[in-house]
Design an enzyme around this catalytic site. Structure first.
Site, PDB file in Angstrom:
ATOM      1  N   ARG A  14      -2.815  -9.886 -27.625  1.00 34.94           N
ATOM      2  CA  ARG A  14      -1.362 -10.330 -28.357  1.00 34.94           C
ATOM      3  C   ARG A  14      -0.716  -9.340 -29.130  1.00 34.94           C
ATOM      4  NH1 ARG A  14      -2.443 -12.550 -33.723  1.00 34.94           N
ATOM      5  NH2 ARG A  14      -4.550 -12.211 -34.542  1.00 34.94           N
ATOM      6  N   GLY A  15       0.768  -9.778 -29.417  1.00 31.91           N
ATOM      7  CA  GLY A  15       1.358  -8.798 -30.235  1.00 31.91           C
ATOM      8  C   GLY A  15       1.604  -7.458 -29.436  1.00 31.91           C
ATOM      9  N   ILE A  16       1.784  -6.459 -30.595  1.00 32.96           N
ATOM     10  CA  ILE A  16       2.150  -5.135 -29.998  1.00 32.96           C
ATOM     11  C   ILE A  16       1.133  -4.591 -28.889  1.00 32.96           C
ATOM     12  CG2 ILE A  16       2.246  -2.815 -30.846  1.00 32.96           C
ATOM     13  CD1 ILE A  16       3.266  -3.899 -33.465  1.00 32.96           C
ATOM     14  N   TYR A 142      -3.327  -1.753 -47.078  1.00 33.32           N
ATOM     15  CA  TYR A 142      -2.974  -1.523 -45.689  1.00 33.32           C
ATOM     16  C   TYR A 142      -2.079  -0.360 -45.428  1.00 33.32           C
ATOM     17  CZ  TYR A 142       0.001  -2.690 -41.661  1.00 33.32           C
ATOM     18  OH  TYR A 142       0.663  -2.772 -40.362  1.00 33.32           O
ATOM     19  N   LYS A 146      -2.793   2.879 -43.188  1.00 36.58           N
ATOM     20  CA  LYS A 146      -2.066   3.612 -42.091  1.00 36.58           C
ATOM     21  C   LYS A 146      -1.448   4.742 -42.388  1.00 36.58           C
ATOM     22  CE  LYS A 146      -1.816  -0.290 -39.569  1.00 36.58           C
ATOM     23  NZ  LYS A 146      -2.390  -0.162 -38.235  1.00 36.58           N
ATOM     24  N   ILE A 175       8.340  -5.352 -36.710  1.00 37.81           N
ATOM     25  CA  ILE A 175       8.368  -5.853 -35.336  1.00 37.81           C
ATOM     26  C   ILE A 175       8.030  -7.223 -35.374  1.00 37.81           C
ATOM     27  CG2 ILE A 175       7.489  -5.358 -32.925  1.00 37.81           C
ATOM     28  CD1 ILE A 175       8.870  -2.894 -34.209  1.00 37.81           C
TER      29      ILE A 175
HETATM   30  N1  LIG Z   1       4.079  -6.263 -36.378  1.00 39.29           N
HETATM   31  C1  LIG Z   1       4.591  -5.306 -36.867  1.00 39.29           C
HETATM   32  O1  LIG Z   1       5.808  -5.573 -37.544  1.00 39.29           O
HETATM   33  C2  LIG Z   1       3.864  -4.250 -37.397  1.00 39.29           C
HETATM   34  C3  LIG Z   1       4.450  -3.110 -37.919  1.00 39.29           C
HETATM   35  C4  LIG Z   1       3.882  -1.915 -38.179  1.00 39.29           C
HETATM   36  C5  LIG Z   1       2.572  -1.723 -37.745  1.00 39.29           C
HETATM   37  N2  LIG Z   1       2.220  -2.548 -37.037  1.00 39.29           N
HETATM   38  C6  LIG Z   1       0.437  -2.477 -36.471  1.00 39.29           C
HETATM   39  O2  LIG Z   1       0.648  -2.865 -35.160  1.00 39.29           O
HETATM   40  C7  LIG Z   1      -0.783  -3.379 -34.701  1.00 39.29           C
HETATM   41  C8  LIG Z   1      -0.769  -4.706 -34.154  1.00 39.29           C
HETATM   42  O3  LIG Z   1       0.266  -5.396 -34.918  1.00 39.29           O
HETATM   43  P1  LIG Z   1       0.639  -6.901 -34.280  1.00 39.29           P
HETATM   44  O4  LIG Z   1       1.763  -7.090 -35.119  1.00 39.29           O
HETATM   45  O5  LIG Z   1       0.777  -6.864 -32.938  1.00 39.29           O
HETATM   46  O6  LIG Z   1      -0.749  -7.652 -34.998  1.00 39.29           O
HETATM   47  P2  LIG Z   1      -1.176  -9.088 -34.313  1.00 39.29           P
HETATM   48  O7  LIG Z   1      -0.020  -9.981 -33.571  1.00 39.29           O
HETATM   49  O8  LIG Z   1      -1.593  -9.755 -35.782  1.00 39.29           O
HETATM   50  O9  LIG Z   1      -2.568  -8.554 -33.530  1.00 39.29           O
HETATM   51  C9  LIG Z   1      -3.414  -7.917 -34.376  1.00 39.29           C
HETATM   52  C10 LIG Z   1      -4.419  -7.671 -33.240  1.00 39.29           C
HETATM   53  O10 LIG Z   1      -5.693  -6.947 -33.539  1.00 39.29           O
HETATM   54  C11 LIG Z   1      -6.756  -7.473 -33.258  1.00 39.29           C
HETATM   55  N3  LIG Z   1      -7.726  -7.227 -34.531  1.00 39.29           N
HETATM   56  C12 LIG Z   1      -7.574  -7.594 -35.537  1.00 39.29           C
HETATM   57  N4  LIG Z   1      -8.590  -7.138 -36.385  1.00 39.29           N
HETATM   58  C13 LIG Z   1      -9.723  -7.047 -35.570  1.00 39.29           C
HETATM   59  C14 LIG Z   1     -10.769  -6.869 -35.405  1.00 39.29           C
HETATM   60  N5  LIG Z   1     -11.806  -6.746 -36.626  1.00 39.29           N
HETATM   61  N6  LIG Z   1     -11.770  -6.454 -34.419  1.00 39.29           N
HETATM   62  C15 LIG Z   1     -11.034  -6.540 -33.069  1.00 39.29           C
HETATM   63  N7  LIG Z   1      -9.782  -6.669 -33.009  1.00 39.29           N
HETATM   64  C16 LIG Z   1      -8.824  -7.060 -34.166  1.00 39.29           C
HETATM   65  C17 LIG Z   1      -6.359  -9.036 -33.158  1.00 39.29           C
HETATM   66  O11 LIG Z   1      -7.381  -9.465 -32.408  1.00 39.29           O
HETATM   67  P3  LIG Z   1      -7.569 -11.211 -32.559  1.00 39.29           P
HETATM   68  O12 LIG Z   1      -6.451 -11.982 -31.927  1.00 39.29           O
HETATM   69  O13 LIG Z   1      -8.850 -11.304 -31.789  1.00 39.29           O
HETATM   70  O14 LIG Z   1      -7.307 -11.530 -34.059  1.00 39.29           O
HETATM   71  C18 LIG Z   1      -5.251  -8.937 -32.419  1.00 39.29           C
HETATM   72  O15 LIG Z   1      -5.253  -8.566 -30.909  1.00 39.29           O
HETATM   73  C19 LIG Z   1      -1.665  -3.262 -35.895  1.00 39.29           C
HETATM   74  O16 LIG Z   1      -2.305  -2.320 -36.264  1.00 39.29           O
HETATM   75  C20 LIG Z   1      -0.375  -3.423 -36.999  1.00 39.29           C
HETATM   76  O17 LIG Z   1      -0.905  -2.894 -38.416  1.00 39.29           O
HETATM   77  C21 LIG Z   1       2.518  -3.946 -36.918  1.00 39.29           C
END
Ligand SMILES: NC(=O)c1ccc[n+]([C@@H]2O[C@H](COP(=O)([O-])OP(=O)(O)OC[C@H]3O[C@@H](n4cnc5c(N)ncnc54)[C@H](OP(=O)(O)O)[C@@H]3O)[C@@H](O)[C@H]2O)c1
Length: 236
Positions: A14-16, A142, A146, A175
């Site tokens: 999911r997500g990014i 967090y 990062k 995002i």
């Molecule tokens: N969204 C933003 O605005 C934003 C901004 C800056 C950075 N980021 C970074 O971008 C990355 C993706 O973010 P996102 O927004 O797409 O997040 P998200 O939608 O919450 O998805 C997080 C992903 O990480 C996986 N995950 C989390 N903990 C895990 C673990 N212990 N073992 C294996 N998989 C794990 C989740 O798997 P499950 O589905 O199984 O939980 C999911 O696939 C992250 O590193 C986040 O910090 C996001």
């Protein structure tokens, strides 16, 4: 067209991570994703892995190597937030975020490194965040995890840069994903008012940067932090 590679994206259900996997498939790469739940996009090999468990990461790599060949491009994307102010933050809330976001990245990149060295080619792409260098109240755990990824990528560049391996950081801003949908509306409004682009980012915009870093044109870029944040971090 770019050279076709074997790509692993962690957290690609999911997500990014999912958007990055979709883009890598469209670019013609062989793509595997790790997921704890659900599946990656169509065309990707989905393997189970838990970022806090080195044995499960090892098993995931072994399965990918058997089905797609050695991993050449690693996108360490899986990550979590557990936001709260310092005075309320428990040690467990701090260490669990570090364990997933930072030590999890270490486990993945360490497992990948032997294969990258053997192939004398590698692209390591770490998904950080604008708040790593910008800071954010309620995110001491967090933002620390990062910010550390910048030192990680730069040290990796110095260790393995002579073997055809690059390591770079993407620093997304705000995002639209499940992670940011969970933030209170007031906080979302505050963020929006400080983003020069005057909008939140889309997952495909992070995927575009990852696609570039994985491609032939990025061979001489290493140790870089690429902000994709609508100007929020002003280049940091
Ligand atoms: N969204 C933003 O605005 C934003 C901004 C800056 C950075 N980021 C970074 O971008 C990355 C993706 O973010 P996102 O927004 O797409 O997040 P998200 O939608 O919450 O998805 C997080 C992903 O990480 C996986 N995950 C989390 N903990 C895990 C673990 N212990 N073992 C294996 N998989 C794990 C989740 O798997 P499950 O589905 O199984 O939980 C999911 O696939 C992250 O590193 C986040 O910090 C996001």
């Amino acid at each position: 067209m770019t050279t076709s590679r074997t790509v692993l994206v962690t957290g690609g259900n999911r997500g990014i991570g999912r958007a990055i996997a979709e883009r890598m498939i469209a670019d013609g790469h062989r793509v595997a994703v790790t997921a704890r739940s659900g599946e990656g996009p169509e065309g990707a090999l989905t393997v189970r892995a838990e970022m806090t468990d080195a044995a499960s990461i090892d098993a995931a790599f072994t399965e990918i190597e058997a089905q797609l060949g050695p991993v050449e491009v690693v996108v360490a994307n899986a990550g979590i937030t557990r936001d709260t102010l310092l005075l309320r933050m428990t040690e467990e809330e701090f260490t669990s975020v570090i364990d997933t976001n930072l030590t999890g990245t270490f486990r993945v990149v360490k497992r990948a490194a032997k294969g990258l060295l053997k192939g004398r080619f590698g692209r390591v792409i770490l998904i950080s965040s604008v708040v790593g260098l910008y800071g954010s109240p309620g995110q001491i755990n967090y933002s620390s995890s990062k910010a550390a990824l910048v030192g990680f990528a730069r040290s990796l560049t110095r260790e393995l840069g002579g073997r055809g391996i690059t390591a770079n950081v993407i620093a997304p801003g705000f995002i639209e994903t499940d992670m940011t949908a969970a933030l209170p509306e007031e906080q979302q409004r505050q963020y929006l008012s400080s983003i020069p682009a005057n909008r939140f980012g889309q997952v495909a915009e992070i995927a575009g940067a990852a696609s570039f870093l994985a491609g032939d044109d990025a061979a001489y870029i290493s140790g870089a932090v690429i902000p994709v944040d609508g100007g929020l971090g002003m280049g940091h």
